[in-house]
Design a protein around this motif. Structure first.
Motif, PDB file in Angstrom:
ATOM      1  N   LEU A 296      28.414 117.168  60.536  1.00 14.56           N
ATOM      2  CA  LEU A 296      28.465 118.626  60.646  1.00 14.56           C
ATOM      3  C   LEU A 296      29.895 119.124  60.756  1.00 14.56           C
ATOM      4  N   VAL A 297      30.713 118.454  61.584  1.00 19.49           N
ATOM      5  CA  VAL A 297      32.121 118.837  61.723  1.00 19.49           C
ATOM      6  C   VAL A 297      32.854 118.685  60.386  1.00 19.49           C
ATOM      7  N   LEU A 298      32.549 117.605  59.666  1.00 18.63           N
ATOM      8  CA  LEU A 298      33.198 117.387  58.375  1.00 18.63           C
ATOM      9  C   LEU A 298      32.834 118.491  57.395  1.00 18.63           C
ATOM     10  N   VAL A 299      31.549 118.892  57.373  1.00 19.22           N
ATOM     11  CA  VAL A 299      31.120 119.966  56.462  1.00 19.22           C
ATOM     12  C   VAL A 299      31.819 121.269  56.820  1.00 19.22           C
ATOM     13  N   LEU A 300      31.877 121.588  58.123  1.00 19.68           N
ATOM     14  CA  LEU A 300      32.569 122.816  58.547  1.00 19.68           C
ATOM     15  C   LEU A 300      34.044 122.771  58.202  1.00 19.68           C
ATOM     16  N   PHE A 301      34.661 121.597  58.366  1.00 17.66           N
ATOM     17  CA  PHE A 301      36.076 121.465  58.036  1.00 17.66           C
ATOM     18  C   PHE A 301      36.310 121.695  56.546  1.00 17.66           C
ATOM     19  N   ILE A 302      35.408 121.152  55.721  1.00 18.16           N
ATOM     20  CA  ILE A 302      35.550 121.339  54.269  1.00 18.16           C
ATOM     21  C   ILE A 302      35.378 122.812  53.913  1.00 18.16           C
ATOM     22  N   LEU A 303      34.366 123.475  54.510  1.00 20.87           N
ATOM     23  CA  LEU A 303      34.145 124.896  54.207  1.00 20.87           C
ATOM     24  C   LEU A 303      35.339 125.740  54.634  1.00 20.87           C
ATOM     25  N   MET A 304      35.879 125.460  55.820  1.00 28.44           N
ATOM     26  CA  MET A 304      37.046 126.213  56.285  1.00 28.44           C
ATOM     27  C   MET A 304      38.255 125.969  55.389  1.00 28.44           C
ATOM     28  N   GLY A 305      38.401 124.710  54.935  1.00 27.37           N
ATOM     29  CA  GLY A 305      39.508 124.409  54.038  1.00 27.37           C
ATOM     30  C   GLY A 305      39.384 125.132  52.715  1.00 27.37           C
ATOM     31  N   VAL A 306      38.153 125.179  52.174  1.00 26.70           N
ATOM     32  CA  VAL A 306      37.934 125.889  50.907  1.00 26.70           C
ATOM     33  C   VAL A 306      38.217 127.374  51.077  1.00 26.70           C
ATOM     34  N   ARG A 307      37.742 127.941  52.192  1.00 20.54           N
ATOM     35  CA  ARG A 307      37.975 129.366  52.418  1.00 20.54           C
ATOM     36  C   ARG A 307      39.460 129.659  52.593  1.00 20.54           C
ATOM     37  N   THR A 308      40.164 128.812  53.336  1.00 22.76           N
ATOM     38  CA  THR A 308      41.607 129.009  53.508  1.00 22.76           C
ATOM     39  C   THR A 308      42.337 128.940  52.170  1.00 22.76           C
ATOM     40  N   LEU A 309      41.922 127.986  51.327  1.00 20.96           N
ATOM     41  CA  LEU A 309      42.542 127.859  50.010  1.00 20.96           C
ATOM     42  C   LEU A 309      42.288 129.097  49.174  1.00 20.96           C
ATOM     43  N   MET A 310      41.056 129.633  49.229  1.00 23.82           N
ATOM     44  CA  MET A 310      40.745 130.848  48.469  1.00 23.82           C
ATOM     45  C   MET A 310      41.551 132.032  48.988  1.00 23.82           C
ATOM     46  N   ASP A 311      41.692 132.135  50.320  1.00 24.08           N
ATOM     47  CA  ASP A 311      42.482 133.234  50.891  1.00 24.08           C
ATOM     48  C   ASP A 311      43.944 133.139  50.456  1.00 24.08           C
ATOM     49  N   LYS A 312      44.473 131.921  50.429  1.00 22.38           N
ATOM     50  CA  LYS A 312      45.857 131.749  50.005  1.00 22.38           C
ATOM     51  C   LYS A 312      46.036 132.153  48.548  1.00 22.38           C
ATOM     52  N   ARG A 313      45.094 131.747  47.721  1.00 25.79           N
ATOM     53  CA  ARG A 313      45.181 132.133  46.306  1.00 25.79           C
ATOM     54  C   ARG A 313      45.106 133.637  46.140  1.00 25.79           C
ATOM     55  N   SER A 314      44.230 134.284  46.931  1.00 29.49           N
ATOM     56  CA  SER A 314      44.136 135.745  46.863  1.00 29.49           C
ATOM     57  C   SER A 314      45.435 136.402  47.303  1.00 29.49           C
ATOM     58  N   LEU A 315      46.052 135.874  48.358  1.00 32.44           N
ATOM     59  CA  LEU A 315      47.335 136.431  48.819  1.00 32.44           C
ATOM     60  C   LEU A 315      48.430 136.226  47.781  1.00 32.44           C
ATOM     61  N   TYR A 316      48.421 135.064  47.138  1.00 34.74           N
ATOM     62  CA  TYR A 316      49.408 134.806  46.094  1.00 34.74           C
ATOM     63  C   TYR A 316      49.245 135.790  44.940  1.00 34.74           C
ATOM     64  N   ARG A 317      47.988 136.074  44.563  1.00 34.76           N
ATOM     65  CA  ARG A 317      47.768 137.040  43.481  1.00 34.76           C
ATOM     66  C   ARG A 317      48.258 138.424  43.873  1.00 34.76           C
ATOM     67  N   GLU A 318      47.937 138.850  45.106  1.00 32.53           N
ATOM     68  CA  GLU A 318      48.400 140.164  45.560  1.00 32.53           C
ATOM     69  C   GLU A 318      49.921 140.226  45.614  1.00 32.53           C
ATOM     70  N   LEU A 319      50.553 139.129  46.036  1.00 28.39           N
ATOM     71  CA  LEU A 319      52.007 139.100  46.095  1.00 28.39           C
ATOM     72  C   LEU A 319      52.615 139.209  44.703  1.00 28.39           C
ATOM     73  N   GLU A 320      52.034 138.501  43.747  1.00 26.26           N
ATOM     74  CA  GLU A 320      52.540 138.569  42.378  1.00 26.26           C
ATOM     75  C   GLU A 320      52.366 139.965  41.806  1.00 26.26           C
ATOM     76  N   GLU A 321      51.206 140.604  42.100  1.00 22.93           N
ATOM     77  CA  GLU A 321      51.001 141.981  41.621  1.00 22.93           C
ATOM     78  C   GLU A 321      52.007 142.930  42.247  1.00 22.93           C
ATOM     79  N   ALA A 322      52.242 142.755  43.554  1.00 24.20           N
ATOM     80  CA  ALA A 322      53.223 143.628  44.226  1.00 24.20           C
ATOM     81  C   ALA A 322      54.614 143.420  43.654  1.00 24.20           C
ATOM     82  N   ARG A 323      54.966 142.172  43.369  1.00 23.25           N
ATOM     83  CA  ARG A 323      56.283 141.906  42.786  1.00 23.25           C
ATOM     84  C   ARG A 323      56.418 142.521  41.402  1.00 23.25           C
TER      85      ARG A 323
END
Length: 465
Positions: A296-323
């Motif tokens: 269960l901990v491993l599954v939660l860790f994977i889900l949190m990692g995927v969500r963090t990666l998606m959030d980072k990609r979204s922030l990178y896209r917003e940063l590129e648009e702002a630039r």
């Protein structure tokens, strides 16, 4: 140096085995147990205590400290049978067959045993043979007590029959394998290359019927303790047999070199050794809960990692648009001065300039802290504070503190001062008194400096960005 504990029917054997040197076995002694076989399930603590005492004695005698041990065990309580089931049989189906064909037949208490089995090959009728072993729970308790009290780690628990069947080649040439021990022997009946059954026979094995049965079946491979008189008598009684020299030193070395796969979920690789200790750990209820929790901990860790990666990609896209937007705006404003409203710390420079211009010399100090601007003012009139609040420039300003200070200032004032009489300008009246010829010249205006009390107000403003 490794310790081997061999559990037999009426006692146990302790062997200190060296990984290097010509004399591999440095200590080897059999210890009888004065305990009835029927009460061993209730006296595991007593057996463990005696084992810990003997281990401490060996360590003192050899001047060593064992770190781990292996247990080799098979007595009358360990039951081995071969049963046939359908290839798709589930664990509960196998448990039912074991209850009918073994537990009820031998009148055994199921709660005192752990069921371990290994699958064989599937035949043409979609049936599969299982090598079933009923392992007594008190042996697990003894091992855990040794680990706790003697500070040793159990590497594995193996049965005698599986060691012989695993490390001896060309087993299909023999009807049975026979390991001779101090007060009993382990007779393993073979069926081709697999084990049909394995039983422990006590010291009455010299019975004529037993010897006649062995001589009538086929070739037997005999190995084990050659020093006892019973072994020599048995060798003289068997007509179709072959001996294997130095079995125990060789088997210990092969155990230490073994890197095979242990049984997992009732299945193992063909010919693999079954580690009863590992099965005990896997089968414990606490371990099952721990494994589920870890999954269960491993599954939660994977889900949190995927969500963090998606959030980072979204922030990178917003940063590129702002630039890109910033670059396009700067390109369109090349004909006018570039407006820099913030520095790398987030300070609004233009607003700071306007505030300083508005307040003028009343500003004594300006400081920027995180996302706010701190301004220290010095006002001579408290009413000016209200004027600041009405100014749109200070719509996000709040007064942190107002301090009233008292001080003295020098001011030049004028006052009338009476002149001293001038003899040259005085005259006498009829009574002989002097009078001033000009009354208006009697006083003069003089200027002098005096200290007057004044007040000033120190105001601390906070202006949020």
């Amino acid at each position: 140096m490794v310790l081997f504990i061999g559990v037999e029917t009426r006692g146990y054997r302790l062997t200190a085995y060296s990984r290097s040197g010509e004399s591999a076995i440095l200590f080897d002694q059999y210890y009888p147990l004065d305990i009835d076989m029927g009460s061993m399930f209730d006296k595991e603590n007593e057996i463990a205590y005696k084992l810990c005492e003997d281990i401490a004695f060996i360590e003192k005698k050899l001047g060593v400290k064992f770190k781990c041990f292996y247990m080799l065990c098979q007595n009358n309580h360990l039951v081995v049978r071969k049963i046939e089931v359908l290839k798709d049989s589930k664990r509960k189906d196998i448990d039912l067959v074991v209850d009918i064909e073994i537990m009820e037949l031998l009148n055994l208490n199921k709660d005192r045993y752990r069921l371990i089995y290994k699958r064989g090959q599937v035949d043409e009728n979609d049936m599969v043979y299982l090598e079933v072993c009923l392992f007594p729970n008190y042996l697990y308790s003894i091992v855990r007590a040794i680990e706790k009290n003697a500070k040793l780690r159990c590497k594995a628990i193996y049965s005698n029959y599986q060691l012989a069947s695993h490390f001896i080649e060309a087993k299909d040439n023999y009807f049975a394998l026979m390991e001779v021990r101090e007060e009993d022997l382990v007779l393993t009946i073979l069926e081709g290359d697999s084990i049909k059954s394995s039983i422990v026979v006590d010291q009455s094995y010299r019975d004529e019927n037993f010897i006649a049965y062995l001589n009538s079946q086929g070739r037997i491979l005999v190995f084990g303790d050659y020093r006892g008189q019973r072994f020599k008598d048995l060798i003289g009684s068997l007509t179709n047999m072959e001996t294997l020299d130095d079995y125990r030193p060789n088997i210990y070395g092969k155990i230490l070199a073994y890197k095979g796969q242990s049984l997992i979920g009732g299945k193992s690789k063909k010919g693999g050794l079954v580690d009863h200790y590992l099965e005990s750990v896997r089968g414990s209820r606490l371990n099952i809960y721990m494994m589920r929790f870890m999954v269960l901990v491993l599954v939660l860790f994977i889900l949190m990692g995927v969500r963090t990666l998606m959030d980072k990609r979204s922030l990178y896209r917003e940063l590129e648009e702002a630039r890109s937007q910033s670059i396009s705006r700067e390109a369109s404003r090349t004909d006018r001065p570039k407006k820099i409203d913030k520095n790398i710390y987030g300070l609004d420079i233009i607003k700071v300039y306007e505030i300083h211009k508005k307040l003028g010399n009343t500003v004594k100090k300006m400081d920027y802290d995180k996302d706010r601007l701190l301004v220290d003012l010095e006002l001579d009139d408290r009413s000016k504070v209200s004027g600041l609040r009405n100014d749109k420039l200070f719509d996000k300003a709040s007064i942190l503190s107002i301090s009233k200070l008292e001080y003295y200032v020098e001011k030049e004032v004028e006052r009338k001062k009476e002149r001293k009489p001038d003899p040259g300008q005085d005259s006498q009246d009829q009574d002989g008194q002097n009078i001033n010829t000009k009354l208006e010249d009697k006083y003069e205006i003089v200027k002098e400096k005096v200290k007057k009390k004044a007040y000033k107000y120190l105001v601390k403003l906070e202006i949020r960005n």
